[in-house]
Motif scaffolding. Structure first.
Motif, PDB file in Angstrom:
ATOM      1  N   ALA A 106      13.127  32.167 -65.165  1.00 17.42           N
ATOM      2  CA  ALA A 106      12.120  32.594 -64.183  1.00 17.42           C
ATOM      3  C   ALA A 106      12.755  33.424 -63.072  1.00 17.42           C
ATOM      4  N   LEU A 107      13.984  33.060 -62.689  1.00 19.91           N
ATOM      5  CA  LEU A 107      14.676  33.805 -61.630  1.00 19.91           C
ATOM      6  C   LEU A 107      14.931  35.255 -62.052  1.00 19.91           C
ATOM      7  N   VAL A 108      15.345  35.453 -63.306  1.00 23.13           N
ATOM      8  CA  VAL A 108      15.608  36.817 -63.790  1.00 23.13           C
ATOM      9  C   VAL A 108      14.337  37.656 -63.731  1.00 23.13           C
ATOM     10  N   VAL A 109      13.233  37.117 -64.220  1.00 23.24           N
ATOM     11  CA  VAL A 109      11.972  37.864 -64.235  1.00 23.24           C
ATOM     12  C   VAL A 109      11.493  38.165 -62.821  1.00 23.24           C
ATOM     13  N   ILE A 110      11.559  37.189 -61.939  1.00 26.50           N
ATOM     14  CA  ILE A 110      11.048  37.370 -60.574  1.00 26.50           C
ATOM     15  C   ILE A 110      11.894  38.365 -59.799  1.00 26.50           C
TER      16      ILE A 110
ATOM     17  N   ALA B 162      18.173  31.285 -73.118  1.00 22.57           N
ATOM     18  CA  ALA B 162      17.318  30.462 -73.973  1.00 22.57           C
ATOM     19  C   ALA B 162      18.036  30.049 -75.256  1.00 22.57           C
ATOM     20  N   GLY B 163      18.823  30.965 -75.846  1.00 19.09           N
ATOM     21  CA  GLY B 163      19.452  30.657 -77.121  1.00 19.09           C
ATOM     22  C   GLY B 163      20.615  29.705 -77.011  1.00 19.09           C
ATOM     23  N   ILE B 164      21.439  29.866 -75.968  1.00 17.38           N
ATOM     24  CA  ILE B 164      22.613  29.011 -75.828  1.00 17.38           C
ATOM     25  C   ILE B 164      22.227  27.596 -75.414  1.00 17.38           C
ATOM     26  N   SER B 165      21.188  27.488 -74.568  1.00 12.81           N
ATOM     27  CA  SER B 165      20.797  26.152 -74.114  1.00 12.81           C
ATOM     28  C   SER B 165      20.292  25.290 -75.261  1.00 12.81           C
ATOM     29  N   GLY B 166      19.628  25.896 -76.262  1.00 13.40           N
ATOM     30  CA  GLY B 166      19.180  25.138 -77.421  1.00 13.40           C
ATOM     31  C   GLY B 166      17.922  24.330 -77.155  1.00 13.40           C
ATOM     32  N   SER B 167      17.887  23.634 -76.059  1.00  9.95           N
ATOM     33  CA  SER B 167      16.711  22.860 -75.663  1.00  9.95           C
ATOM     34  C   SER B 167      16.404  23.197 -74.207  1.00  9.95           C
TER      35      SER B 167
ATOM     36  N   THR C 196      15.704  23.011 -70.440  1.00  2.62           N
ATOM     37  CA  THR C 196      16.044  22.158 -69.304  1.00  2.62           C
ATOM     38  C   THR C 196      15.498  22.817 -68.049  1.00  2.62           C
ATOM     39  N   TRP C 197      15.488  22.050 -66.972  1.00  2.00           N
ATOM     40  CA  TRP C 197      14.996  22.619 -65.711  1.00  2.00           C
ATOM     41  C   TRP C 197      15.872  23.779 -65.255  1.00  2.00           C
ATOM     42  N   LEU C 198      17.169  23.666 -65.503  1.00  2.00           N
ATOM     43  CA  LEU C 198      18.071  24.733 -65.082  1.00  2.00           C
ATOM     44  C   LEU C 198      17.826  26.017 -65.871  1.00  2.00           C
ATOM     45  N   SER C 199      17.714  25.905 -67.200  1.00  2.00           N
ATOM     46  CA  SER C 199      17.487  27.103 -68.003  1.00  2.00           C
ATOM     47  C   SER C 199      16.134  27.734 -67.699  1.00  2.00           C
ATOM     48  N   ALA C 200      15.107  26.918 -67.514  1.00  2.00           N
ATOM     49  CA  ALA C 200      13.782  27.454 -67.175  1.00  2.00           C
ATOM     50  C   ALA C 200      13.804  28.148 -65.823  1.00  2.00           C
ATOM     51  N   LEU C 201      14.529  27.554 -64.873  1.00  4.33           N
ATOM     52  CA  LEU C 201      14.627  28.156 -63.544  1.00  4.33           C
ATOM     53  C   LEU C 201      15.383  29.482 -63.595  1.00  4.33           C
ATOM     54  N   LEU C 202      16.459  29.535 -64.394  1.00  2.00           N
ATOM     55  CA  LEU C 202      17.228  30.774 -64.495  1.00  2.00           C
ATOM     56  C   LEU C 202      16.419  31.893 -65.158  1.00  2.00           C
TER      57      LEU C 202
END
Length: 216
Positions: free
Chosen positions: A109-113, A94-99, A101-107
């Motif tokens: 969610a993937l970690v939590v799941i 979340a911090g490195i992406s800055g904004s 994106t679909w990729l960061s949100a997917l990653l």
């Protein structure tokens, strides 16, 4: 505005991981709070380092300050270390992406799941681990293996000897095994009809005045 969305998604993800996945399963409030704290700290540092106004030297200095902090806690399990890495990963993504994106949100969610699935009590639920102290010093591995398996009622246990004390005649071992399957409960059958009361043996005495039947 986009950074506020990133922070909100990060807090939602770590909140689910710490208080909806970890705490109901392990019941350790201190580690749940630690996961949230380390996630938010990493998120803040990553967002600051991602800013163009921060030099690389200052960034390395911040990481140097963070490296001084040592995590002091009671003994934790290997599965709980995985939660630490998950909290770090979510904050970094979340911090490195800055904004967002679909990729960061997917990653995220993937970690939590993935953590919620692999730490499920239903996954490998028969797998057990025990630390035992046996009241005998076993020098023969085969004899030790047999004694442990008979004690735990299991088969093919992995036995690791921690110590053998010949003075106190004890052996300390760590055992990993699959717990035996619980026996299936038999279907209750219909209650049997009560047995007829047994008749007492009788004797017949014949006399001149008649016949008399005596119950014994």
């Amino acid at each position: 505005m986009s950074q506020l969305i990133v922070i909100a998604i990060d807090l939602l993800a770590i909140g689910l991981l710490a208080f909806a996945v970890y705490y109901p399963r392990h019941r350790r409030r201190d580690l749940a709070v630690a996961f949230v704290g380390i996630n938010v700290g990493v998120l803040a540092v990553a967002m600051v380092l991602g800013s163009s106004t921060i030099s690389a030297g200052l960034g390395l200095g911040l990481f140097g300050v963070l490296s001084i902090i040592r995590l002091r806690s009671r003994e934790i399990e290997q599965s709980e270390i995985a939660y630490y890495f998950a909290a770090l990963a979510i904050g970094l993504i979340a911090g490195i992406s800055g904004s967002i994106t679909w990729l960061s949100a997917l990653l995220i969610a993937l970690v939590v799941i993935v953590i919620s699935i692999v730490d499920s009590p239903q996954l490998l639920r028969r797998s057990q681990e025990r630390s035992l102290t046996l009241d005998r010093a076993y020098l023969d591995d085969a004899e030790l293996q047999t004694a442990v398996e008979e004690l735990l009622g299991c088969e093919k246990a992995t036995v690791t000897v921690r110590s053998i004390d010949l003075v106190s005649d004890t052996t300390s071992v760590n055992v990993r095994y699959n717990a035996p399957r619980a026996p299936r409960q038999a279907t209750p059958s219909a209650p049997a009809a009560p047995a007829a009361p047994a008749t007492s043996p009788s004797a017949t005495i014949t006399s001149a005045t008649g016949t008399l039947q005596v119950q014994r």
